[in-house]
Scaffold this motif. Sequence first.
Motif, PDB file in Angstrom:
ATOM      1  N   TYR A   1       0.861  -1.180   0.000  1.00 21.24           N
ATOM      2  CA  TYR A   1       0.000   0.000   0.000  1.00 21.24           C
ATOM      3  C   TYR A   1       0.895   1.227   0.000  1.00 21.24           C
ATOM      4  O   TYR A   1       1.741   1.394   0.899  1.00 21.24           O
ATOM      5  CB  TYR A   1      -0.874   0.064   1.261  1.00 21.24           C
ATOM      6  CG  TYR A   1      -1.970  -0.976   1.357  1.00 21.24           C
ATOM      7  CD1 TYR A   1      -2.251  -1.868   0.331  1.00 21.24           C
ATOM      8  CD2 TYR A   1      -2.739  -1.063   2.516  1.00 21.24           C
ATOM      9  CE1 TYR A   1      -3.251  -2.811   0.446  1.00 21.24           C
ATOM     10  CE2 TYR A   1      -3.751  -1.998   2.642  1.00 21.24           C
ATOM     11  CZ  TYR A   1      -4.000  -2.878   1.596  1.00 21.24           C
ATOM     12  OH  TYR A   1      -4.993  -3.810   1.722  1.00 21.24           O
ATOM     13  N   TYR A   2       0.706   2.105  -0.978  1.00 20.02           N
ATOM     14  CA  TYR A   2       1.440   3.367  -1.023  1.00 20.02           C
ATOM     15  C   TYR A   2       0.437   4.482  -0.797  1.00 20.02           C
ATOM     16  O   TYR A   2      -0.466   4.707  -1.611  1.00 20.02           O
ATOM     17  CB  TYR A   2       2.160   3.557  -2.352  1.00 20.02           C
ATOM     18  CG  TYR A   2       2.970   4.832  -2.408  1.00 20.02           C
ATOM     19  CD1 TYR A   2       4.188   4.940  -1.728  1.00 20.02           C
ATOM     20  CD2 TYR A   2       2.509   5.938  -3.106  1.00 20.02           C
ATOM     21  CE1 TYR A   2       4.926   6.104  -1.759  1.00 20.02           C
ATOM     22  CE2 TYR A   2       3.235   7.113  -3.145  1.00 20.02           C
ATOM     23  CZ  TYR A   2       4.448   7.191  -2.472  1.00 20.02           C
ATOM     24  OH  TYR A   2       5.170   8.361  -2.492  1.00 20.02           O
ATOM     25  N   ALA A   3       0.596   5.203   0.320  1.00 19.87           N
ATOM     26  CA  ALA A   3      -0.359   6.239   0.710  1.00 19.87           C
ATOM     27  C   ALA A   3      -0.117   7.523  -0.086  1.00 19.87           C
ATOM     28  O   ALA A   3       1.016   8.013  -0.152  1.00 19.87           O
ATOM     29  CB  ALA A   3      -0.246   6.512   2.202  1.00 19.87           C
ATOM     30  N   LEU A   4      -1.183   8.069  -0.677  1.00 19.21           N
ATOM     31  CA  LEU A   4      -1.090   9.309  -1.423  1.00 19.21           C
ATOM     32  C   LEU A   4      -1.072  10.501  -0.478  1.00 19.21           C
ATOM     33  O   LEU A   4      -1.279  10.357   0.737  1.00 19.21           O
ATOM     34  CB  LEU A   4      -2.230   9.385  -2.435  1.00 19.21           C
ATOM     35  CG  LEU A   4      -2.241   8.215  -3.435  1.00 19.21           C
ATOM     36  CD1 LEU A   4      -3.379   8.351  -4.425  1.00 19.21           C
ATOM     37  CD2 LEU A   4      -0.904   8.107  -4.168  1.00 19.21           C
ATOM     38  N   GLU A   5      -0.850  11.705  -1.026  1.00 15.27           N
ATOM     39  CA  GLU A   5      -0.455  12.829  -0.180  1.00 15.27           C
ATOM     40  C   GLU A   5      -1.469  13.220   0.889  1.00 15.27           C
ATOM     41  O   GLU A   5      -1.108  13.717   1.961  1.00 15.27           O
ATOM     42  CB  GLU A   5      -0.123  14.061  -1.044  1.00 15.27           C
ATOM     43  CG  GLU A   5      -1.281  14.630  -1.833  1.00 15.27           C
ATOM     44  CD  GLU A   5      -1.430  14.015  -3.217  1.00 15.27           C
ATOM     45  OE1 GLU A   5      -2.191  14.580  -4.026  1.00 15.27           O
ATOM     46  OE2 GLU A   5      -0.791  12.980  -3.500  1.00 15.27           O
ATOM     47  N   ASP A   6      -2.778  12.986   0.644  1.00 15.83           N
ATOM     48  CA  ASP A   6      -3.788  13.404   1.627  1.00 15.83           C
ATOM     49  C   ASP A   6      -4.220  12.268   2.546  1.00 15.83           C
ATOM     50  O   ASP A   6      -5.201  12.392   3.265  1.00 15.83           O
ATOM     51  CB  ASP A   6      -5.008  13.998   0.917  1.00 15.83           C
ATOM     52  CG  ASP A   6      -5.697  12.995  -0.001  1.00 15.83           C
ATOM     53  OD1 ASP A   6      -5.082  11.958  -0.313  1.00 15.83           O
ATOM     54  OD2 ASP A   6      -6.844  13.255  -0.412  1.00 15.83           O
ATOM     55  N   SER A   7      -3.476  11.165   2.542  1.00 12.78           N
ATOM     56  CA  SER A   7      -3.844  10.002   3.353  1.00 12.78           C
ATOM     57  C   SER A   7      -3.520  10.202   4.823  1.00 12.78           C
ATOM     58  O   SER A   7      -2.495  10.787   5.182  1.00 12.78           O
ATOM     59  CB  SER A   7      -3.106   8.750   2.866  1.00 12.78           C
ATOM     60  OG  SER A   7      -3.793   8.113   1.830  1.00 12.78           O
ATOM     61  N   SER A   8      -4.404   9.682   5.669  1.00 14.76           N
ATOM     62  CA  SER A   8      -4.157   9.560   7.093  1.00 14.76           C
ATOM     63  C   SER A   8      -5.149   8.541   7.624  1.00 14.76           C
ATOM     64  O   SER A   8      -6.348   8.820   7.714  1.00 14.76           O
ATOM     65  CB  SER A   8      -4.318  10.905   7.813  1.00 14.76           C
ATOM     66  OG  SER A   8      -4.085  10.753   9.206  1.00 14.76           O
ATOM     67  N   PHE A   9      -4.672   7.340   7.923  1.00 15.22           N
ATOM     68  CA  PHE A   9      -5.559   6.276   8.378  1.00 15.22           C
ATOM     69  C   PHE A   9      -4.786   5.280   9.220  1.00 15.22           C
ATOM     70  O   PHE A   9      -3.553   5.292   9.258  1.00 15.22           O
ATOM     71  CB  PHE A   9      -6.244   5.581   7.194  1.00 15.22           C
ATOM     72  CG  PHE A   9      -5.308   4.894   6.231  1.00 15.22           C
ATOM     73  CD1 PHE A   9      -4.979   3.559   6.380  1.00 15.22           C
ATOM     74  CD2 PHE A   9      -4.761   5.589   5.145  1.00 15.22           C
ATOM     75  CE1 PHE A   9      -4.132   2.909   5.495  1.00 15.22           C
ATOM     76  CE2 PHE A   9      -3.909   4.954   4.253  1.00 15.22           C
ATOM     77  CZ  PHE A   9      -3.591   3.622   4.421  1.00 15.22           C
ATOM     78  N   THR A  10      -5.523   4.422   9.902  1.00 11.70           N
ATOM     79  CA  THR A  10      -4.929   3.377  10.729  1.00 11.70           C
ATOM     80  C   THR A  10      -5.020   2.053   9.980  1.00 11.70           C
ATOM     81  O   THR A  10      -6.100   1.649   9.535  1.00 11.70           O
ATOM     82  CB  THR A  10      -5.656   3.266  12.075  1.00 11.70           C
ATOM     83  OG1 THR A  10      -5.540   4.516  12.774  1.00 11.70           O
ATOM     84  CG2 THR A  10      -5.043   2.168  12.932  1.00 11.70           C
ATOM     85  N   TYR A  11      -3.887   1.392   9.830  1.00 10.07           N
ATOM     86  CA  TYR A  11      -3.825   0.120   9.123  1.00 10.07           C
ATOM     87  C   TYR A  11      -3.497  -0.980  10.128  1.00 10.07           C
ATOM     88  O   TYR A  11      -2.513  -0.899  10.866  1.00 10.07           O
ATOM     89  CB  TYR A  11      -2.754   0.168   8.038  1.00 10.07           C
ATOM     90  CG  TYR A  11      -2.601  -1.104   7.246  1.00 10.07           C
ATOM     91  CD1 TYR A  11      -3.702  -1.667   6.610  1.00 10.07           C
ATOM     92  CD2 TYR A  11      -1.369  -1.729   7.114  1.00 10.07           C
ATOM     93  CE1 TYR A  11      -3.568  -2.834   5.860  1.00 10.07           C
ATOM     94  CE2 TYR A  11      -1.219  -2.887   6.374  1.00 10.07           C
ATOM     95  CZ  TYR A  11      -2.328  -3.440   5.756  1.00 10.07           C
ATOM     96  OH  TYR A  11      -2.200  -4.591   5.022  1.00 10.07           O
ATOM     97  N   THR A  12      -4.357  -1.995  10.168  1.00  5.77           N
ATOM     98  CA  THR A  12      -4.152  -3.140  11.041  1.00  5.77           C
ATOM     99  C   THR A  12      -3.861  -4.368  10.192  1.00  5.77           C
ATOM    100  O   THR A  12      -4.624  -4.690   9.267  1.00  5.77           O
ATOM    101  CB  THR A  12      -5.392  -3.398  11.915  1.00  5.77           C
ATOM    102  OG1 THR A  12      -5.676  -2.214  12.682  1.00  5.77           O
ATOM    103  CG2 THR A  12      -5.149  -4.560  12.869  1.00  5.77           C
ATOM    104  N   ALA A  13      -2.757  -5.052  10.497  1.00  4.78           N
ATOM    105  CA  ALA A  13      -2.372  -6.249   9.749  1.00  4.78           C
ATOM    106  C   ALA A  13      -1.777  -7.251  10.722  1.00  4.78           C
ATOM    107  O   ALA A  13      -0.724  -6.996  11.323  1.00  4.78           O
ATOM    108  CB  ALA A  13      -1.369  -5.908   8.655  1.00  4.78           C
ATOM    109  N   GLY A  14      -2.469  -8.388  10.889  1.00  6.22           N
ATOM    110  CA  GLY A  14      -2.031  -9.354  11.885  1.00  6.22           C
ATOM    111  C   GLY A  14      -2.080  -8.728  13.267  1.00  6.22           C
ATOM    112  O   GLY A  14      -3.090  -8.142  13.665  1.00  6.22           O
ATOM    113  N   GLU A  15      -0.977  -8.773  13.990  1.00  3.66           N
ATOM    114  CA  GLU A  15      -0.898  -8.184  15.323  1.00  3.66           C
ATOM    115  C   GLU A  15      -0.335  -6.766  15.284  1.00  3.66           C
ATOM    116  O   GLU A  15      -0.075  -6.167  16.332  1.00  3.66           O
ATOM    117  CB  GLU A  15      -0.023  -9.063  16.218  1.00  3.66           C
ATOM    118  CG  GLU A  15      -0.578 -10.480  16.407  1.00  3.66           C
ATOM    119  CD  GLU A  15       0.312 -11.340  17.260  1.00  3.66           C
ATOM    120  OE1 GLU A  15       1.430 -10.875  17.608  1.00  3.66           O
ATOM    121  OE2 GLU A  15      -0.090 -12.475  17.589  1.00  3.66           O
ATOM    122  N   ASN A  16      -0.157  -6.214  14.085  1.00  4.86           N
ATOM    123  CA  ASN A  16       0.444  -4.899  13.928  1.00  4.86           C
ATOM    124  C   ASN A  16      -0.617  -3.843  13.659  1.00  4.86           C
ATOM    125  O   ASN A  16      -1.607  -4.097  12.965  1.00  4.86           O
ATOM    126  CB  ASN A  16       1.442  -4.899  12.764  1.00  4.86           C
ATOM    127  CG  ASN A  16       2.510  -5.960  12.912  1.00  4.86           C
ATOM    128  OD1 ASN A  16       3.507  -5.754  13.577  1.00  4.86           O
ATOM    129  ND2 ASN A  16       2.288  -7.115  12.293  1.00  4.86           N
TER     130      ASN A  16
END
Length: 255
Positions: free
Chosen positions: A189-204
């Motif tokens: 996933y490559y976040a574009l300039e206006d991105s701001s979000f929480t990403y959950t993957a496995g235990e991370n």
Amino acid sequence: MGKVSIQRKNEGKAETKNGLTRCILLDGATEDVVITKCTLEAGCKWTPALYAYGEKVQWFFFTTASGYVATPSKAHNITDKAIYVPDFDREEFYIQAGAADLEFLHVEGKMNDIDLEMMNECHIVLPRFRFLKDSWRYTEGFTGDAGSNVKSHMVIEHEYFGRYSMGWNCGVGPTFIGEHTHPDLEQWYYALEDSSFTYTAGENEFKVNGGDITHTPEKTPHGSKSDDGENIDYIWIELATKGYMAEGYVRQPDD
């Protein structure tokens, strides 16, 4: 399930030559894929290396609007976020920055027997130049059908470019992409300039902002959410390790 990793904006070792700055992102995440962040200085020209059919696929994702990409027969003005997929070594091309610096990702993927089998049967017409805004939309059970306002777009279609594909997800918070798992897919996933979000993957759990990139191995449950005032806005790059038609593969629109 392997290790989930993230590289923040401006991290990594960058090298500059003849007006082109290159920085490999998440170096070593996988043997098959190399993603390089590039900045071509205003007014500069770059002629990328060509790869033979069966050696590597490559494409370019332009994140800023400046300049054009040209072949001997056609030029495409880069007036918005866009991709360019060359026709291997069958046609030369070059990238020219305009009055402002041109920023883009350069994606290279090794080809193997699975890629050859799939592409010999059917593949996208090359070369391809396409603006992100013109890519076709789809929905799925854990986003639009679940009440999310995220808009999902297919940029390089599954099954028609060997093991590789690319898409774009965007939505204004509060919104989400529900948790899901891919049995035989690696994703970036490559976040574009206006991105701001929480990403959950496995235990991370990662807070992702514009310019960050993540890598998620196969068999890892993952999902995203954005709060009020935040945006989910990223492109995904995908490697189907065993091919999209592997036995037991369950096709989903965002795979």
